[in-house]
Design a protein around this motif. Structure first.
Motif, PDB file in Angstrom:
ATOM      1  N   GLY A  88       0.844  -1.198   0.000  1.00 37.82           N
ATOM      2  CA  GLY A  88       0.000   0.000   0.000  1.00 37.82           C
ATOM      3  C   GLY A  88       0.875   1.241   0.000  1.00 37.82           C
ATOM      4  N   GLY A  89       0.249   2.364   0.304  1.00 38.19           N
ATOM      5  CA  GLY A  89       0.972   3.630   0.271  1.00 38.19           C
ATOM      6  C   GLY A  89       1.775   3.899   1.523  1.00 38.19           C
ATOM      7  N   SER A 162      -0.927  -1.334  -4.867  1.00 39.24           N
ATOM      8  CA  SER A 162      -1.878  -0.220  -4.781  1.00 39.24           C
ATOM      9  C   SER A 162      -1.462   1.001  -5.583  1.00 39.24           C
ATOM     10  CB  SER A 162      -2.057   0.158  -3.310  1.00 39.24           C
ATOM     11  OG  SER A 162      -2.426  -0.970  -2.579  1.00 39.24           O
ATOM     12  N   PHE A 163      -1.237   0.765  -6.890  1.00 40.34           N
ATOM     13  CA  PHE A 163      -0.873   1.849  -7.801  1.00 40.34           C
ATOM     14  C   PHE A 163      -1.466   1.527  -9.161  1.00 40.34           C
ATOM     15  CE2 PHE A 163       1.937   3.859  -4.830  1.00 40.34           C
ATOM     16  CZ  PHE A 163       2.368   2.815  -4.036  1.00 40.34           C
ATOM     17  N   PRO A 164      -1.601   2.512 -10.050  1.00 34.82           N
ATOM     18  CA  PRO A 164      -2.243   2.257 -11.355  1.00 34.82           C
ATOM     19  C   PRO A 164      -1.392   1.368 -12.252  1.00 34.82           C
ATOM     20  CG  PRO A 164      -1.900   4.624 -11.000  1.00 34.82           C
ATOM     21  CD  PRO A 164      -1.236   3.918  -9.871  1.00 34.82           C
ATOM     22  N   LYS A 180       0.700   8.905  -4.574  1.00 35.55           N
ATOM     23  CA  LYS A 180       0.983   9.071  -3.138  1.00 35.55           C
ATOM     24  C   LYS A 180       2.442   9.490  -2.955  1.00 35.55           C
ATOM     25  CE  LYS A 180      -0.756   5.012  -3.065  1.00 35.55           C
ATOM     26  NZ  LYS A 180      -1.411   3.690  -2.909  1.00 35.55           N
ATOM     27  N   ASN A 214      -5.122  -4.784  -7.930  1.00 34.39           N
ATOM     28  CA  ASN A 214      -5.114  -3.528  -7.193  1.00 34.39           C
ATOM     29  C   ASN A 214      -5.776  -3.775  -5.839  1.00 34.39           C
ATOM     30  OD1 ASN A 214      -6.799  -0.792  -6.593  1.00 34.39           O
ATOM     31  ND2 ASN A 214      -4.831  -0.375  -7.568  1.00 34.39           N
ATOM     32  N   ASP A 215      -5.494  -2.943  -4.840  1.00 35.92           N
ATOM     33  CA  ASP A 215      -6.070  -3.223  -3.517  1.00 35.92           C
ATOM     34  C   ASP A 215      -7.592  -3.081  -3.520  1.00 35.92           C
ATOM     35  OD1 ASP A 215      -5.311  -0.137  -1.746  1.00 35.92           O
ATOM     36  OD2 ASP A 215      -5.682  -0.497  -3.852  1.00 35.92           O
ATOM     37  N   ILE A 235     -11.392   2.239  -1.337  1.00 38.73           N
ATOM     38  CA  ILE A 235     -10.292   2.356  -0.385  1.00 38.73           C
ATOM     39  C   ILE A 235     -10.170   3.819   0.030  1.00 38.73           C
ATOM     40  CG2 ILE A 235      -7.789   2.185  -0.047  1.00 38.73           C
ATOM     41  CD1 ILE A 235      -8.856  -0.563  -0.290  1.00 38.73           C
ATOM     42  N   GLY A 237      -7.577   5.257   2.308  1.00 39.63           N
ATOM     43  CA  GLY A 237      -6.383   5.009   3.146  1.00 39.63           C
ATOM     44  C   GLY A 237      -5.376   6.121   2.912  1.00 39.63           C
ATOM     45  N   THR A 238      -4.151   5.758   2.645  1.00 36.06           N
ATOM     46  CA  THR A 238      -3.159   6.791   2.303  1.00 36.06           C
ATOM     47  C   THR A 238      -3.630   7.504   1.048  1.00 36.06           C
ATOM     48  OG1 THR A 238      -1.451   5.327   3.167  1.00 36.06           O
ATOM     49  CG2 THR A 238      -0.718   7.174   1.787  1.00 36.06           C
ATOM     50  N   GLY A 239      -4.101   6.665   0.101  1.00 39.72           N
ATOM     51  CA  GLY A 239      -4.716   7.220  -1.119  1.00 39.72           C
ATOM     52  C   GLY A 239      -6.173   6.813  -1.156  1.00 39.72           C
ATOM     53  N   GLU A 269      -9.407   3.744 -10.661  1.00 40.62           N
ATOM     54  CA  GLU A 269      -8.352   4.752 -10.375  1.00 40.62           C
ATOM     55  C   GLU A 269      -9.030   6.120 -10.229  1.00 40.62           C
ATOM     56  OE1 GLU A 269      -5.279   4.595  -9.453  1.00 40.62           O
ATOM     57  OE2 GLU A 269      -5.227   2.426  -9.600  1.00 40.62           O
ATOM     58  N   GLN A 297      -4.228  13.344  -9.632  1.00 37.28           N
ATOM     59  CA  GLN A 297      -4.838  12.801  -8.418  1.00 37.28           C
ATOM     60  C   GLN A 297      -5.514  13.889  -7.575  1.00 37.28           C
ATOM     61  OE1 GLN A 297      -4.183   9.570  -9.874  1.00 37.28           O
ATOM     62  NE2 GLN A 297      -4.376   8.977  -7.722  1.00 37.28           N
TER      63      GLN A 297
HETATM   64  O1  LIG Z   1      -4.254   1.474  -0.043  1.00 36.01           O
HETATM   65  P1  LIG Z   1      -3.747   2.823  -0.422  1.00 36.01           P
HETATM   66  O2  LIG Z   1      -2.284   2.927  -0.345  1.00 36.01           O
HETATM   67  O3  LIG Z   1      -4.459   3.912   0.301  1.00 36.01           O
HETATM   68  O4  LIG Z   1      -4.094   2.982  -2.004  1.00 36.01           O
HETATM   69  C1  LIG Z   1      -5.338   3.443  -2.455  1.00 36.01           C
HETATM   70  C2  LIG Z   1      -5.180   3.907  -3.896  1.00 36.01           C
HETATM   71  O5  LIG Z   1      -4.141   4.902  -3.938  1.00 36.01           O
HETATM   72  C3  LIG Z   1      -4.019   5.487  -5.241  1.00 36.01           C
HETATM   73  O6  LIG Z   1      -3.054   6.505  -5.183  1.00 36.01           O
HETATM   74  C4  LIG Z   1      -3.596   4.428  -6.255  1.00 36.01           C
HETATM   75  O7  LIG Z   1      -3.477   4.997  -7.555  1.00 36.01           O
HETATM   76  C5  LIG Z   1      -4.617   3.288  -6.274  1.00 36.01           C
HETATM   77  O8  LIG Z   1      -4.181   2.250  -7.130  1.00 36.01           O
HETATM   78  C6  LIG Z   1      -4.825   2.752  -4.860  1.00 36.01           C
HETATM   79  O9  LIG Z   1      -5.865   1.792  -4.885  1.00 36.01           O
END
Ligand SMILES: O=P(O)(O)OC[C@H]1O[C@@H](O)[C@H](O)[C@@H](O)[C@@H]1O
Ligand SMILES: Nc1ncnc2c1ncn2[C@@H]1O[C@H](COP(=O)(O)OP(=O)(O)O)[C@@H](O)[C@H]1O
Length: 482
Positions: A88-89, A162-164, A180, A214-215, A235, A237-239, A269, A297
């Protein structure tokens, strides 16, 4: 004395003016949220129709609406030992699950969370993947009672990233861009599974990556495993991001035979969404300009954990500069980007002590600001509330957009239940945020429709879901080989 009181009054007036301006600019009334939801639907359609959305990060399409090649979700019959790695982020997790099929479901599960050292987010890809593979190797070495790998079988891994990613199959894909806090330029365009496999080999571990998800996709799979009415996952979370189950006939960009199920999970995304209807302030514009990914973003920078704390810091800095809120000179730490975490914001916002003691402690701990009076602390809480309310209300508008796209924003004759699985540290820990998001959704949908909508926390769903998908896809491969 009178002059002192006058100066004091003027200071409070200026601080109050900053707050009122913030409240006006962050306002997200229901009618504006409806416009945001409609804009989200329009961007969803555009991303589903445009091929260039899948490829480069420079494409004109805002929402990439990535095809995940996950066209069927866990059946519940999954059996055997499967691993997952969830990057994750902020953290990454390694986990192993012994599935026991329909009757026993999850027989045993173990996991370990590792926070990602900041420096690994911007070094080379080998350093990042070696760090991850080493933790995975260590975790595998601790495999104990209750986990059974059939003789001669290779351990199998579901990789949550967790990224595109532009998926080439359910088990491979290339990184489109970082988001992120990550910025490992040499990795963009590379196959993330190939990078992980090389690092796993360097660790001397015998393991096969059977799915790359992806998450949000992992969370959707985990949600579906416990509730068949799950149609989407979000999600926070961080993102932030969302995935949902789309009908094949609603994906114009899909070429080739449709999958048997007639469905495809789409990774939206949605963090890259933007619209003139989004309530942006000078603080958001400055944060974006100084971020690792300027002009990208935008929606994510308004609503997710990496950024909420930073927005609050920027507002408090302005109050310190314009109204000497904390003293005649601006505390040095108040100028440090990202020093205030969303975690701190929720602690201050949810302070129920009569003298807002937690707020006072956090201001001291984070900014070394001492002896704040109640009025100052209350103002800080008000700023937290404005930023968190806007975030939660905009998240609700995004979910409303998905429901509209699926035609589930209106009452269905058979009162069909709709479940949305949600995960992420902001949703999990920031109670005010979760409650505000859910009450806003009720306002948008109306009680009738809202009564058949369930927002469900899928705790650590992305890792569980990746292990589940690893199980279901390896069994599917097995069936093809037999
Ligand atoms: O679990 P995290 O780190 O909060 O990520 C959530 C999303 O954060 C985004 O920045 C990503 O592009 C996504 O792919 C991801 O699903
Ligand atoms: N009590 C908390 N503990 C951890 N993270 C929290 C908490 N409250 C809010 N958060 C926010 O949640 C985000 C971490 O989200 P999480 O889903 O745990 O990690 P990831 O984004 O790596 O999947 C961070 O931005 C953090 O600020």
């Amino acid at each position: 004395m009178a002059r002192q009181r006058l100066r004091e009054a003027r200071r409070w007036a200026r601080a109050g003016a900053v707050l009122r301006d913030l409240q006006e600019r962050c306002a997200a009334p229901v009618e504006r949220l409806r416009q945001v939801a409609d804009a989200m639907v329009a961007e969803m359609r555009a991303g589903l129709a445009s091929n260039d959305s899948e490829g480069d990060s420079g494409s004109s399409v805002l929402l990439k609406m990535l095809v995940t090649y996950v066209d069927s979700l866990p059946s519940g019959d999954e059996k055997g030992l499967f691993y997952a790695l969830d990057l994750g982020g902020t953290n990454f997790r390694v986990l192993r699950i012994q599935f026991g099929g329909k009757e026993q479901r999850i027989v045993k599960q173990e996991s370990k969370t590792v926070s990602i050292p900041q420096h690994l987010m911007s070094r080379g890809s080998n350093e990042l993947f070696d760090f991850i593979a080493a933790a995975l190797a260590k975790f595998i070495a601790s495999e104990g009672e209750g986990f059974y790998l059939p003789e001669g079988m290779q351990r199998q891994l579901g990789f949550t990233f967790s990224f595109p990613v532009k998926q080439n199959s359910v088990a491979s894909g290339t990184l489109i861009k970082w988001t992120k806090g990550f910025a490992i330029d040499e990795m963009v365009g590379k196959d993330v599974v190939a990078e992980l496999n090389k690092a796993i080999k360097r660790q001397g571990v015998d393991m096969e990556v059977t799915v790359l998800v992806n998450d949000t996709v992992g969370t959707l799979a985990a949600g579906r495993y416990v509730d068949n009415d799950t149609v989407a996952a979000v999600i926070l979370g961080t993102g932030t991001n969302a995935a949902y189950i789309e009908h094949m006939d609603s994906i114009p960009k899909w070429c080739g035979p449709p999958p048997e199920s007639g469905n495809m999970v789409i990774n939206m995304e949605w963090g890259n969404f933007r619209s003139t209807h989004l309530p942006l302030t000078e603080f958001d514009v400055a944060l974006d300009a100084e971020s690792l990914n300027p002009d990208e973003q935008i929606y994510e920078k308004l609503i997710s954990g990496m950024y909420m704390g930073e927005i609050v810091r920027r507002v408090l800095l302005k109050m310190a500069q314009d109204a000497s809120l904390f003293s005649d000179n601006v505390p040095l730490e108040l100028e440090v980007p990202y020093i205030l975490r969303t975690y701190h914001v929720l602690m201050m916002h949810q302070d129920t002590s009569p003298d807002l003691r937690t707020v006072g402690n956090k201001l001291k701990e984070v900014f070394r600001i001492e002896d704040t009076c109640f009025k100052t602390r209350k103002l800080v809480v008000d700023v937290c509330e404005v930023v968190a309310s806007r975030a939660a209300r905009l998240a609700a508008a995004g979910i409303h957009g998905i429901l509209k796209k699926l035609g589930r924003d209106v009452a269905s004759p058979d009162k069909q239940k709709t479940v949305i699985a949600v995960d992420g540290g902001v949703y999990k820990h920031y109670t005010f945020f979760a409650q505000c998001m859910e009450s806003t959704l009720r306002d948008l949908l109306g009680e009738g429709v809202a009564s058949s909508l369930v927002i469900k926390l899928a705790e650590d769903g992305s890792g569980t879901g990746a292990a589940l998908l690893s199980a279901s896809y390896s069994q599917r491969l097995q069936a093809v080989d037999d």
